[in-house]
Design a protein around this motif. Structure first.
Motif, PDB file in Angstrom:
ATOM      1  N   ALA A   1    -152.982  -6.922 -55.357  1.00  0.00           N
ATOM      2  CA  ALA A   1    -151.657  -6.910 -54.725  1.00  0.00           C
ATOM      3  C   ALA A   1    -151.644  -7.752 -53.453  1.00  0.00           C
ATOM      4  N   VAL A   2    -152.772  -7.846 -52.757  1.00  0.00           N
ATOM      5  CA  VAL A   2    -152.866  -8.757 -51.608  1.00  0.00           C
ATOM      6  C   VAL A   2    -152.708 -10.194 -52.099  1.00  0.00           C
ATOM      7  N   HIS A   3    -153.396 -10.514 -53.186  1.00  0.00           N
ATOM      8  CA  HIS A   3    -153.254 -11.847 -53.787  1.00  0.00           C
ATOM      9  C   HIS A   3    -151.801 -12.117 -54.178  1.00  0.00           C
ATOM     10  N   HIS A   4    -151.142 -11.134 -54.770  1.00  0.00           N
ATOM     11  CA  HIS A   4    -149.738 -11.261 -55.163  1.00  0.00           C
ATOM     12  C   HIS A   4    -148.862 -11.563 -53.955  1.00  0.00           C
ATOM     13  N   PHE A   5    -149.060 -10.841 -52.871  1.00  0.00           N
ATOM     14  CA  PHE A   5    -148.312 -11.064 -51.627  1.00  0.00           C
ATOM     15  C   PHE A   5    -148.577 -12.468 -51.091  1.00  0.00           C
ATOM     16  N   HIS A   6    -149.829 -12.878 -51.072  1.00  0.00           N
ATOM     17  CA  HIS A   6    -150.166 -14.195 -50.546  1.00  0.00           C
ATOM     18  C   HIS A   6    -149.604 -15.311 -51.422  1.00  0.00           C
ATOM     19  N   GLU A   7    -149.542 -15.076 -52.725  1.00  0.00           N
ATOM     20  CA  GLU A   7    -148.943 -16.089 -53.597  1.00  0.00           C
ATOM     21  C   GLU A   7    -147.440 -16.211 -53.341  1.00  0.00           C
ATOM     22  N   LEU A   8    -146.769 -15.085 -53.081  1.00  0.00           N
ATOM     23  CA  LEU A   8    -145.354 -15.152 -52.713  1.00  0.00           C
ATOM     24  C   LEU A   8    -145.176 -15.891 -51.391  1.00  0.00           C
ATOM     25  N   LEU A   9    -146.075 -15.635 -50.439  1.00  0.00           N
ATOM     26  CA  LEU A   9    -146.013 -16.348 -49.166  1.00  0.00           C
ATOM     27  C   LEU A   9    -146.250 -17.842 -49.373  1.00  0.00           C
ATOM     28  N   ARG A  10    -147.284 -18.187 -50.131  1.00  0.00           N
ATOM     29  CA  ARG A  10    -147.577 -19.602 -50.362  1.00  0.00           C
ATOM     30  C   ARG A  10    -146.385 -20.307 -51.018  1.00  0.00           C
ATOM     31  N   HIS A  11    -145.803 -19.652 -52.018  1.00  0.00           N
ATOM     32  CA  HIS A  11    -144.643 -20.246 -52.688  1.00  0.00           C
ATOM     33  C   HIS A  11    -143.498 -20.454 -51.696  1.00  0.00           C
ATOM     34  N   THR A  12    -143.233 -19.452 -50.878  1.00  0.00           N
ATOM     35  CA  THR A  12    -142.144 -19.544 -49.906  1.00  0.00           C
ATOM     36  C   THR A  12    -142.407 -20.651 -48.898  1.00  0.00           C
ATOM     37  N   TYR A  13    -143.625 -20.721 -48.378  1.00  0.00           N
ATOM     38  CA  TYR A  13    -143.944 -21.744 -47.381  1.00  0.00           C
ATOM     39  C   TYR A  13    -143.916 -23.152 -47.984  1.00  0.00           C
ATOM     40  N   ARG A  14    -144.228 -23.260 -49.260  1.00  0.00           N
ATOM     41  CA  ARG A  14    -144.111 -24.575 -49.909  1.00  0.00           C
ATOM     42  C   ARG A  14    -142.649 -25.019 -49.972  1.00  0.00           C
ATOM     43  N   GLN A  15    -141.753 -24.052 -50.208  1.00  0.00           N
ATOM     44  CA  GLN A  15    -140.331 -24.371 -50.322  1.00  0.00           C
ATOM     45  C   GLN A  15    -139.693 -24.626 -48.958  1.00  0.00           C
ATOM     46  N   ILE A  16    -140.159 -23.926 -47.942  1.00  0.00           N
ATOM     47  CA  ILE A  16    -139.565 -24.010 -46.597  1.00  0.00           C
ATOM     48  C   ILE A  16    -140.657 -24.486 -45.632  1.00  0.00           C
ATOM     49  N   PRO A  17    -140.755 -25.769 -45.374  1.00  0.00           N
ATOM     50  CA  PRO A  17    -141.802 -26.264 -44.474  1.00  0.00           C
ATOM     51  C   PRO A  17    -141.536 -25.855 -43.030  1.00  0.00           C
ATOM     52  N   PRO A  18    -142.521 -26.039 -42.152  1.00  0.00           N
ATOM     53  CA  PRO A  18    -142.308 -25.724 -40.734  1.00  0.00           C
ATOM     54  C   PRO A  18    -141.139 -26.505 -40.155  1.00  0.00           C
ATOM     55  N   LEU A  19    -140.546 -25.968 -39.104  1.00  0.00           N
ATOM     56  CA  LEU A  19    -139.350 -26.553 -38.512  1.00  0.00           C
ATOM     57  C   LEU A  19    -139.568 -28.006 -38.122  1.00  0.00           C
ATOM     58  N   GLN A  20    -140.714 -28.307 -37.477  1.00  0.00           N
ATOM     59  CA  GLN A  20    -140.937 -29.667 -37.019  1.00  0.00           C
ATOM     60  C   GLN A  20    -141.034 -30.643 -38.190  1.00  0.00           C
ATOM     61  N   GLU A  21    -141.573 -30.186 -39.336  1.00  0.00           N
ATOM     62  CA  GLU A  21    -141.653 -31.049 -40.501  1.00  0.00           C
ATOM     63  C   GLU A  21    -140.264 -31.313 -41.072  1.00  0.00           C
TER      64      GLU A  21
END
Length: 377
Positions: free
Chosen positions: A352-372
């Motif tokens: 479930a930690v892996h599942h959470f981190h995969e959701l985070l990774r997917h989200t961060y791929r879609q929404i890059p940091p503000l400066q980017e």
């Protein structure tokens, strides 16, 4: 700066945890709100807290103050539950500073601007002298709302959020007709301020791997050998039979049955035991601070035995939470130390930690940091 390797999907059997900077970089506060919290369904209340017109509950949605309020009843039944920004349209004062019952209106305590239970401004002291000022043109911004199993969820940006039916798909069947969460009554609220990033607390919640090492009392209550963790699209759950032995030599604290722990993306937990629902919300307060708010709901029973069990449950929960927050604060210090490199996850105990981190990774791929995002414009 993200790297492709940091955010690439990882198979469970070779997965590592997220790098430390996702827990320690101050820029993550704004990024998490924009990428995750504003685009997600967040728990705000149980319907038993909003029974009558004017009943209201306030909450913090990762920096956005919000208020849930029951509208006026009509011939068709109870009034609608709405969730608004808890920010006056005049000069940003709070519409409400605490939960309340049976309010006839919502009055900002800064300058007295008063809104109806529908969020429309009704009066503004001495503003009659302002040209072209019409109270009916001003209203509180409103969030999308869904009520499920008696729990009130709201979302800032519904268009970017998961479909709500898909969000909770399969949970009703797993709970079954005998565990309708809407039937519980509110009893108690408690909160803990924790010196860790909100994701550290979620990581800890999502695995029973630490239970034998951190929670001696809880470990006696659960059957660790039968402890199961499963994942779905937007949630995961942990299940364990309750061991038929208690902490005081008498009947078990929760009786016969099982413990069922649901986590719903991104920050809602439902801890379900016989006769008791406990909800927790993890509220980010900074890159290395969060608040965990617990609400306890019990079956409606005012017998002496039921009251004693509730008191014992509250004491036991406090014991477990103090154990959790201590290790979470230790982990945050470790992440900030400069020593940590992402470690391998246990495929059986940390799925479930892996599942959470995969959701985070997917989200961060879609929404890059503000400066980017700024550079790409």
């Amino acid at each position: 700066m993200d790297t492709a390797a940091d955010l690439a999907p990882q198979p469970l059997d070779h997965a590592t945890a997220l790098p430390a900077r996702f827990y320690t970089d101050p820029a993550m506060v704004a990024r998490d709100r924009a990428a995750i919290f504003d685009r997600s369904w967040q728990l705000i209340a149980h319907v038993c807290q909003l029974q009558d017109a004017g009943d209201h509950v306030i909450a913090d949605f990762a920096g956005l103050p919000v208020i849930a309020v029951r509208g006026a009843a009509d011939d068709d039944g109870p009034g609608t539950i709405r969730v608004f920004h808890n920010v006056c349209r005049h000069r940003a004062g709070p519409i409400a500073s605490c939960d309340g019952l049976a309010a006839r209106s919502l009055r900002c305590r800064y300058h007295g601007w008063t809104y109806g239970l529908d969020g429309v401004l009704k009066s503004a002291p001495e503003m009659g002298i302002a040209p072209d000022f019409n109270v009916a043109d001003i209203h509180l911004p409103q969030l999308a709302v869904r009520v499920w199993q008696g729990l009130v969820f709201a979302c800032v940006d519904e268009a970017s959020a998961p479909d709500f039916d898909a969000f909770v798909e399969g949970i009703d069947a797993r709970l079954g007709p005998g565990r309708n969460l809407a039937n519980y009554g509110h009893h108690h609220r408690i909160g803990y301020d924790v010196a860790c990033n909100w994701k550290v607390y979620v990581d800890n919640y999502l695995e029973g791997y630490h239970v034998p090492h951190i929670h001696p009392g809880l470990n006696k209550l659960l059957d660790y050998r039968s402890y199961i963790t499963e994942t779905a699209a937007w949630y995961s759950y942990q299940f364990s039979p309750l061991v038929n032995a208690d902490r005081s030599g008498g009947d078990t604290l929760y009786g016969d049955g099982d413990a069922l722990y649901y986590w719903l993306w991104p920050n809602t937990m439902l801890n379900i035991l016989p006769g008791r629902l406990q909800t927790n919300r993890v509220v980010p307060l900074g890159v290395d601070r969060c608040r965990v708010e617990f609400d306890f709901y019990y079956t409606r029973d005012e017998s002496g035995e039921a009251r004693a069990r509730r008191e014992a449950d509250l004491q036991f929960s406090d014991e477990v939470q103090l154990e959790d927050l201590t290790i979470c604060e230790d982990v945050q210090r470790g992440l900030a130390s400069g020593s940590y490199q992402p470690g391998r996850l246990n495929p059986l105990r940390e799925n479930a930690v892996h599942h959470f981190h995969e959701l985070l990774r997917h989200t961060y791929r879609q929404i890059p940091p503000l400066q980017e995002r700024r550079k790409s414009r």
